[in-house]
Write a protein that holds these residues in place. Structure first.
Motif, short mmCIF file in Angstrom:
data_model
loop_
_atom_site.label_atom_id
_atom_site.label_comp_id
_atom_site.label_asym_id
_atom_site.label_seq_id
_atom_site.Cartn_x
_atom_site.Cartn_y
_atom_site.Cartn_z
N ARG A 154 0.76 -1.12 -0.22
CA ARG A 154 0.07 -0.08 -0.10
C ARG A 154 0.86 1.26 0.03
N LEU A 155 2.05 1.23 0.62
CA LEU A 155 3.07 2.55 0.69
C LEU A 155 4.17 2.40 -0.12
N GLY A 156 4.21 1.42 -0.80
CA GLY A 156 5.45 1.30 -1.65
C GLY A 156 6.94 1.26 -0.92
N VAL A 157 6.83 0.42 0.28
CA VAL A 157 8.20 0.41 0.99
C VAL A 157 8.67 -1.19 0.92
N PRO A 158 8.69 -1.64 -0.08
CA PRO A 158 9.18 -2.96 -0.08
C PRO A 158 10.41 -3.41 0.59
N GLU A 180 -6.42 -15.34 11.46
CA GLU A 180 -6.12 -14.48 10.62
C GLU A 180 -5.78 -13.17 11.27
N THR A 181 -4.63 -12.71 10.63
CA THR A 181 -4.29 -11.22 11.38
C THR A 181 -5.23 -10.27 10.73
N VAL A 182 -5.65 -9.31 11.79
CA VAL A 182 -6.84 -8.45 11.31
C VAL A 182 -6.27 -6.98 11.61
N LEU A 183 -6.89 -6.06 10.80
CA LEU A 183 -6.68 -4.52 11.52
C LEU A 183 -7.85 -4.31 12.26
N LEU A 184 -7.50 -3.71 13.31
CA LEU A 184 -8.33 -3.29 14.53
C LEU A 184 -8.59 -1.62 14.60
N GLU A 185 -9.66 -1.31 14.88
CA GLU A 185 -9.68 0.10 15.38
C GLU A 185 -10.53 0.23 16.49
N ASN A 186 -10.13 1.52 17.27
CA ASN A 186 -10.86 1.91 18.40
C ASN A 186 -11.39 3.08 17.99
N ALA A 187 -12.88 2.96 17.85
CA ALA A 187 -13.69 4.14 17.36
C ALA A 187 -13.86 5.18 18.02
N ALA A 188 -13.33 5.06 19.35
CA ALA A 188 -13.48 6.37 20.22
C ALA A 188 -12.15 7.35 20.10
N GLU A 189 -11.20 6.69 19.41
CA GLU A 189 -10.13 7.29 19.07
C GLU A 189 -9.76 7.83 17.87
N THR A 190 -10.84 7.82 16.75
CA THR A 190 -10.73 8.15 15.56
C THR A 190 -10.61 9.32 15.37
N THR A 191 -9.69 10.14 14.67
CA THR A 191 -9.59 11.29 13.98
C THR A 191 -9.76 11.17 12.41
N GLU A 192 -9.71 12.42 11.94
CA GLU A 192 -9.79 12.65 10.17
C GLU A 192 -8.54 11.74 9.72
N THR A 193 -7.36 12.17 10.18
CA THR A 193 -6.26 11.28 9.67
C THR A 193 -6.21 9.77 10.09
N VAL A 194 -6.77 9.51 11.23
CA VAL A 194 -6.87 7.96 11.40
C VAL A 194 -7.91 7.48 10.44
N ALA A 195 -8.95 8.05 10.10
CA ALA A 195 -9.88 7.59 9.19
C ALA A 195 -9.19 7.18 7.77
N PHE A 196 -8.35 8.19 7.55
CA PHE A 196 -7.54 8.12 6.16
C PHE A 196 -6.79 7.09 6.03
N VAL A 197 -6.03 6.72 7.26
CA VAL A 197 -5.06 5.62 7.53
C VAL A 197 -5.75 4.32 7.25
N ARG A 198 -7.03 4.48 8.10
CA ARG A 198 -7.67 3.18 8.00
C ARG A 198 -8.06 2.69 6.57
N SER A 199 -8.40 3.81 5.92
CA SER A 199 -9.09 3.49 4.37
C SER A 199 -7.90 3.26 3.70
N LEU A 200 -6.81 3.73 3.88
CA LEU A 200 -5.59 3.13 3.19
C LEU A 200 -5.07 1.66 3.37
N LEU A 201 -5.31 1.27 4.44
CA LEU A 201 -4.89 0.02 4.82
C LEU A 201 -6.15 -1.04 4.46
N ASN A 202 -7.29 -0.26 4.32
CA ASN A 202 -8.51 -1.47 4.37
C ASN A 202 -8.50 -1.69 2.77
N GLY A 203 -9.37 -2.55 2.33
CA GLY A 203 -9.54 -2.87 0.77
C GLY A 203 -9.71 -4.33 0.59
#
Length: 308
Positions: A26-30, A274-297
């Motif tokens: 996702r970030l091009g850092v192989p 399976e390894t999963v991406l987890l989110e604490n909704a109470a700590e979500t900011t606009e930047t956190v939401a962007f990062v989540r969408s970047l890693l989701n898919g």
């Protein structure tokens, strides 16, 4: 200076490698991902005695690996391994990945991967908004036990009490292995399948890892466990060997080759690990939401399909 989003990740092993693969894609850092993975595999081999130790001791190797003056280079730390003698083992500590050039990223934003022994618990205590961990730990910690079995990772969120935790599962990484029902030919049904239906009528011992007791209760459902008593492997004994002694058990399998070596039959794959991406909704900011969408898919073959 933009916001840096810390993400809790495992310190070592397959789950961390899956996370690094995701970031490489996702970030091009192989190169960064390969560097961390190869370093940790080398250190694991040294700890297990699979290769001869280097002339340098573990402290010198730690200093060689860690770039403490540059956060965009990996840093490592030491933990006590659980092998005989409790040797010190080098594991991942942290690295910062700037989001410069990533489409839609806020100016100056970056991601900091931070190693934790149990990332899920770090999210539960609100230290992090995002993290990666095994779906198993979520079952072991917070899912409600019900008479009905739990068969899919996608159903985990529905069994998390919001009053217990703000953490939810976002997506999986596709590194799936399975908790599988195993039995000796003497215990396995001769003319039926070795599956949940068999367990509904089975009475006797079931061999499991002690740390998976709550997970197995959730996966099988409390109704199926009537008349079943749990047995645990003796310390130092291989799980498959212990299951062969008991006659029936549940354990993680990839190919099942070790189970077959002990004369075990492979039954139903009860639940994916399976390894999963987890989110604490109470700590979500606009930047956190962007990062989540970047890693989701949906570009991975995953057992997880959670709607958000």
């Amino acid at each position: 200076m933009g916001e840096t989003i810390p993400i809790a990740v495992p310190r070592k092993g397959r789950p961390l490698e899956s996370v690094l693969d995701r970031f490489a894609d996702r970030l091009g850092v192989p190169g960064l991902a390969d560097d961390i993975t190869s370093t940790l595999r080398h250190e694991k081999a040294l700890t297990k005695g699979s290769i001869d130790p280097d002339e340098e001791d573990v402290y010198h190797r730690l200093a060689d690996y860690s770039a403490v003056d540059d956060p965009t280079e990996p840093e490592y730390t030491l933990v006590r391994d659980d092998r005989a003698g409790k040797p010190r083992r080098i594991v991942f500590d942290s690295v910062t990945v700037p989001l410069t050039g990533v489409e839609g990223a806020p100016d100056g934003a970056a991601i900091q991967l931070v190693g934790r022994e149990e990332p899920f618990r770090s999210l539960r205590t609100h230290e992090f908004a995002l993290g990666f961990d095994s779906a198993d730990l979520v079952l072991e910690e917070v899912v409600e036990l019900r008479p009905e079995p739990l068969g899919r990772i996608a159903d985990i969120n529905a069994r998390i009490d919001p009053s217990d935790t703000d953490v939810q599962v976002v997506t999986g990484l596709g590194d799936t292995v399975y908790h599988t029902l195993l039995a000796t030919p003497e215990v396995a049904p001769a003319s039926e399948s070795l599956d949940r239906d068999f367990l509904e009528h089975y009475e006797g011992s079931l061999c499991i890892e002690p740390r998976y007791e709550r997970l197995v209760q959730a996966v099988l459902g409390t109704r199926a466990l009537a008349g079943i008593d749990f047995r645990y492997p003796e310390e130092g004994r291989e799980e498959e060997a212990a299951i062969a002694d008991v006659g029936l058990g549940v354990y993680l399998t990839v190919t099942g080759s070790t189970a077959r070596e002990y004369g075990l039959l492979l039954g139903e794959q009860l639940f994916p690990s399976e390894t999963v991406l987890l989110e604490n909704a109470a700590e979500t900011t606009e930047t956190v939401a962007f990062v989540r969408s970047l890693l989701n898919g949906g570009d991975l073959e995953t057992e997880l399909a959670v709607s958000r």
